[in-house]
Design a protein around this motif. Structure first.
Motif, mmCIF file in Angstrom:
data_model
loop_
_atom_site.group_PDB
_atom_site.id
_atom_site.type_symbol
_atom_site.label_atom_id
_atom_site.label_comp_id
_atom_site.label_asym_id
_atom_site.label_seq_id
_atom_site.Cartn_x
_atom_site.Cartn_y
_atom_site.Cartn_z
ATOM 1 N N GLY A 170 -43.324 24.936 14.468
ATOM 2 C CA GLY A 170 -44.343 25.375 13.532
ATOM 3 C C GLY A 170 -43.887 25.209 12.100
ATOM 4 N N GLN A 171 -44.824 25.451 11.179
ATOM 5 C CA GLN A 171 -44.549 25.391 9.749
ATOM 6 C C GLN A 171 -44.525 26.805 9.176
ATOM 7 O OE1 GLN A 171 -43.805 22.864 7.607
ATOM 8 N NE2 GLN A 171 -43.678 21.473 9.362
ATOM 9 N N ALA A 172 -43.435 27.132 8.496
ATOM 10 C CA ALA A 172 -43.271 28.468 7.927
ATOM 11 C C ALA A 172 -43.920 28.545 6.553
ATOM 12 C CB ALA A 172 -41.788 28.814 7.828
ATOM 13 N N TRP A 173 -44.099 29.766 6.075
ATOM 14 C CA TRP A 173 -44.606 30.039 4.736
ATOM 15 C C TRP A 173 -43.447 30.035 3.741
ATOM 16 C CZ3 TRP A 173 -49.838 30.586 4.429
ATOM 17 C CH2 TRP A 173 -50.523 30.921 5.594
ATOM 18 N N HIS A 174 -43.705 29.606 2.520
ATOM 19 C CA HIS A 174 -42.715 29.684 1.450
ATOM 20 C C HIS A 174 -43.260 30.619 0.379
ATOM 21 C CE1 HIS A 174 -39.953 27.493 -1.663
ATOM 22 N NE2 HIS A 174 -39.457 28.660 -1.277
ATOM 23 N N VAL A 175 -42.571 31.730 0.164
ATOM 24 C CA VAL A 175 -42.994 32.755 -0.788
ATOM 25 C C VAL A 175 -41.927 32.877 -1.863
ATOM 26 C CG1 VAL A 175 -43.606 35.182 -1.089
ATOM 27 C CG2 VAL A 175 -44.250 33.997 1.016
ATOM 28 N N THR A 176 -42.305 32.670 -3.113
ATOM 29 C CA THR A 176 -41.360 32.811 -4.220
ATOM 30 C C THR A 176 -41.864 33.866 -5.195
ATOM 31 O OG1 THR A 176 -42.395 31.044 -5.527
ATOM 32 C CG2 THR A 176 -40.610 30.418 -4.033
ATOM 33 N N ALA A 177 -40.929 34.548 -5.829
ATOM 34 C CA ALA A 177 -41.252 35.605 -6.794
ATOM 35 C C ALA A 177 -40.502 35.337 -8.088
ATOM 36 C CB ALA A 177 -40.860 36.979 -6.239
ATOM 37 N N SER A 178 -41.136 35.677 -9.209
ATOM 38 C CA SER A 178 -40.519 35.421 -10.506
ATOM 39 C C SER A 178 -39.365 36.369 -10.797
ATOM 40 C CB SER A 178 -41.570 35.517 -11.621
ATOM 41 O OG SER A 178 -42.205 36.791 -11.612
ATOM 42 N N TYR A 179 -39.337 37.525 -10.125
ATOM 43 C CA TYR A 179 -38.239 38.484 -10.241
ATOM 44 C C TYR A 179 -37.953 39.051 -8.853
ATOM 45 C CZ TYR A 179 -38.923 38.119 -15.254
ATOM 46 O OH TYR A 179 -39.027 37.621 -16.534
ATOM 47 N N PRO A 180 -36.783 39.652 -8.637
ATOM 48 C CA PRO A 180 -36.404 40.081 -7.290
ATOM 49 C C PRO A 180 -37.348 41.121 -6.702
ATOM 50 C CG PRO A 180 -34.478 39.970 -8.734
ATOM 51 C CD PRO A 180 -35.679 39.802 -9.612
ATOM 52 N N VAL A 181 -37.612 40.974 -5.406
ATOM 53 C CA VAL A 181 -38.456 41.899 -4.655
ATOM 54 C C VAL A 181 -37.803 42.180 -3.304
ATOM 55 C CG1 VAL A 181 -40.623 41.179 -5.746
ATOM 56 C CG2 VAL A 181 -39.826 40.008 -3.680
ATOM 57 N N SER A 182 -38.246 43.273 -2.682
ATOM 58 C CA SER A 182 -37.935 43.536 -1.279
ATOM 59 C C SER A 182 -39.153 43.158 -0.453
ATOM 60 C CB SER A 182 -37.597 45.017 -1.060
ATOM 61 O OG SER A 182 -36.456 45.393 -1.793
ATOM 62 N N ALA A 183 -38.931 42.657 0.767
ATOM 63 C CA ALA A 183 -40.039 42.167 1.585
ATOM 64 C C ALA A 183 -39.981 42.772 2.982
ATOM 65 C CB ALA A 183 -40.006 40.644 1.665
ATOM 66 N N TYR A 184 -41.166 43.098 3.497
ATOM 67 C CA TYR A 184 -41.337 43.629 4.845
ATOM 68 C C TYR A 184 -42.610 43.004 5.417
ATOM 69 C CZ TYR A 184 -38.442 47.225 2.627
ATOM 70 O OH TYR A 184 -37.465 47.874 1.931
ATOM 71 N N SER B 143 -29.660 36.330 -6.016
ATOM 72 C CA SER B 143 -29.133 35.301 -5.128
ATOM 73 C C SER B 143 -27.622 35.455 -4.945
ATOM 74 C CB SER B 143 -29.468 33.919 -5.694
ATOM 75 O OG SER B 143 -28.964 32.901 -4.865
ATOM 76 N N SER B 144 -26.905 35.779 -6.021
ATOM 77 C CA SER B 144 -25.453 35.946 -5.935
ATOM 78 C C SER B 144 -25.067 37.142 -5.075
ATOM 79 C CB SER B 144 -24.860 36.118 -7.342
ATOM 80 O OG SER B 144 -25.067 34.957 -8.126
ATOM 81 N N ALA B 145 -25.927 38.159 -5.032
ATOM 82 C CA ALA B 145 -25.624 39.359 -4.253
ATOM 83 C C ALA B 145 -25.765 39.138 -2.757
ATOM 84 C CB ALA B 145 -26.543 40.503 -4.694
ATOM 85 N N HIS B 146 -26.552 38.134 -2.346
ATOM 86 C CA HIS B 146 -26.750 37.825 -0.921
ATOM 87 C C HIS B 146 -27.257 39.027 -0.135
ATOM 88 C CE1 HIS B 146 -24.832 34.003 -1.644
ATOM 89 N NE2 HIS B 146 -23.708 34.589 -2.038
ATOM 90 N N GLY B 147 -28.069 39.871 -0.767
ATOM 91 C CA GLY B 147 -28.594 41.045 -0.088
ATOM 92 C C GLY B 147 -30.041 40.861 0.315
ATOM 93 N N SER B 148 -30.698 41.959 0.638
ATOM 94 C CA SER B 148 -32.075 41.900 1.126
ATOM 95 C C SER B 148 -33.096 41.852 -0.001
ATOM 96 C CB SER B 148 -32.363 43.105 2.033
ATOM 97 O OG SER B 148 -32.253 44.312 1.305
ATOM 98 N N VAL B 149 -32.651 41.886 -1.258
ATOM 99 C CA VAL B 149 -33.538 41.731 -2.406
ATOM 100 C C VAL B 149 -33.393 40.305 -2.926
ATOM 101 C CG1 VAL B 149 -34.036 42.500 -4.756
ATOM 102 C CG2 VAL B 149 -33.388 44.160 -3.007
ATOM 103 N N GLY B 150 -34.512 39.621 -3.132
ATOM 104 C CA GLY B 150 -34.415 38.239 -3.569
ATOM 105 C C GLY B 150 -35.707 37.704 -4.125
ATOM 106 N N CYS B 151 -35.700 36.425 -4.455
ATOM 107 C CA CYS B 151 -36.850 35.759 -5.080
ATOM 108 C C CYS B 151 -37.405 34.624 -4.239
ATOM 109 C CB CYS B 151 -36.450 35.201 -6.452
ATOM 110 S SG CYS B 151 -35.933 36.459 -7.645
#
Length: 403
Positions: A208-222, A91-99
């Motif tokens: 519309g209503q969006a999806w909320h996806v959370t991960a226990s550790y950082p991931v990249s998403a496509y 989260s602090s990095a503000h990049g494309s990898v996140g939770c």
């Protein structure tokens, strides 16, 4: 870099700055934050051995010479030159990898061909962390069982035989594929297990209503729509940004109307704004009039229009379209979006046909993109051409929008 074959949006991290500490997320497609922190009060920024930073993968604490001083434990990552909880580091990095991801279902215009409505929309989560990643998915207050629609792909094995994601999560070095949206009667339904829901897309302009996806550790998403890529129909794909990489200011970018023999059929253009916090207010000054719809007021050209969104809500504008006679262009590139809380901006073209001097009349696909905020943009870019045959000099279209 973000882009697909028919439409490319390129962006850099921090322009031409070569500081080695501009980089807990260097090269990951997100904005850069300086995390140079003096170790001792007397340390100066020229005394690089006494400055702590982070490696690009967030796994190591390094000094100003790039020397690894500490490898963070598997459940932690680097932020500000020290080891913290892994998701906090991402989260602090503000990049494309996140939770934490909030994802609006992309528009796929069913009027193109009636049998191709609501095809399979799949989201890919790549686990490059040294821990199993447990994923939770919800929408509009309802939680869903990942085992029902999440699969671990295996090379050489048909998707219908892919194993469900185990309760322990996505293993390190693996990818989880989540079949989010599909109509079982569509020509391109999801191939493995039931998709989670049908009808989460918004038809035309609306909310519309969006999806909320959370991960226990950082991931990249496509994502990809429809799943299957070139073997499906009108596919489009994009990198997805976590909420920690969202911003408050955007310049809109969408694909052009199209070119070549089939350009008159091109369209429709569409755009989305997505909120993940209640009380989100977005001011929009569009370069063209944005068509209104259900619970969405039209936004006149060059006039500020304000929209209010709740957490997990998105607003979509979509141009008119009639197959065979073409769409009404709604090229909102250059439009300004400013919000009081971070938002995402997505855009696309339902039927993008491009011709060039090296193609016989061109070809057509759909397209959708998640566009980075202004703070992620740069002034110098390295643009790599795509193509399967390096001996063939292909004519490639690029679009640049000034901020």
């Amino acid at each position: 870099m973000v882009g697909v074959a028919s439409f490319v949006v390129v962006f850099a991290c921090g322009g031409t700055d070569t500081n080695p500490f501009d980089g807990p997320d260097a090269g990951d497609g997100g904005p850069q934050d300086d995390v140079i922190i003096p170790v001792f009060p007397e340390a100066s920024f020229t005394d690089t051995a006494k400055i702590f930073g982070c490696s690009p993968d967030l796994r190591n604490v390094i000094d100003g010479n790039g020397t690894v001083l500490q490898t963070c434990p598997p459940d932690q990552g680097c932020a500000g030159g020290q080891c913290v909880a892994a998701c906090d580091a991402a989260s602090s990095a503000h990049g494309s990898v996140g939770c934490d991801y909030v994802l609006a279902t992309p528009s796929f215009f069913a009027d193109l061909y009636p049998t191709y409505f609501s095809p399979c929309w799949a989201v890919f989560l790549a686990n490059n962390w040294p821990k199993d990643v447990v994923v939770n998915v919800s929408r509009n207050g309802t939680n869903y069982s990942v085992a029902q629609f999440g699969r671990i792909p295996k090379a050489g094995q048909p998707p219908a035989q892919w194993a469900p994601i185990p309760s322990t999560g996505i293993p390190p070095g693996q990818v989880g594929i989540f079949f989010m949206e599909s109509d079982p009667s569509s020509n391109y339904k999801c191939p493995a297990g039931p998709a989670m829901l049908t009808g989460t897309q918004v038809a035309g302009s609306g909310r519309g209503q969006a999806w909320h996806v959370t991960a226990s550790y950082p991931v990249s998403a496509y994502d990809i729509l429809p799943f299957g890529g070139a073997s499906s129909f009108l596919p489009g794909a994009t990198l997805l940004l976590p909420t920690s990489a969202w911003g408050n200011n955007y310049v809109g970018v969408v694909p052009q109307q199209g070119s070549g023999a089939q350009a008159q059929q091109g369209g429709p253009h569409w755009g989305q704004i997505v909120a993940f916090q209640d009380g989100t207010t977005v001011d929009v000054v569009p370069t063209v009039t944005l068509k209104g719809g259900t619970n969405v007021a039209a936004a006149p050209q060059n006039v500020k229009t304000t929209y209010n969104l709740k957490a997990g809500e998105f607003v979509q504008w979509q141009a008119d379209f009639k197959f065979g006679s073409g769409g009404t262009p709604m090229d909102l590139s250059g439009s300004i979006f400013a919000s009081n809380k971070p938002i995402a901006f997505n855009s696309g073209n339902g039927y993008l046909c491009l011709g060039s001097t090296t193609s016989s009349g061109g070809g057509c696909d759909s397209d959708h993109e998640q566009i980075p905020p202004i703070q992620a943009l740069g002034s110098e870019y390295a643009v790599a051409p795509y193509g399967r045959d390096l001996s063939f000099q292909e004519s490639i279209l690029y679009r640049f929008v000034g901020a």
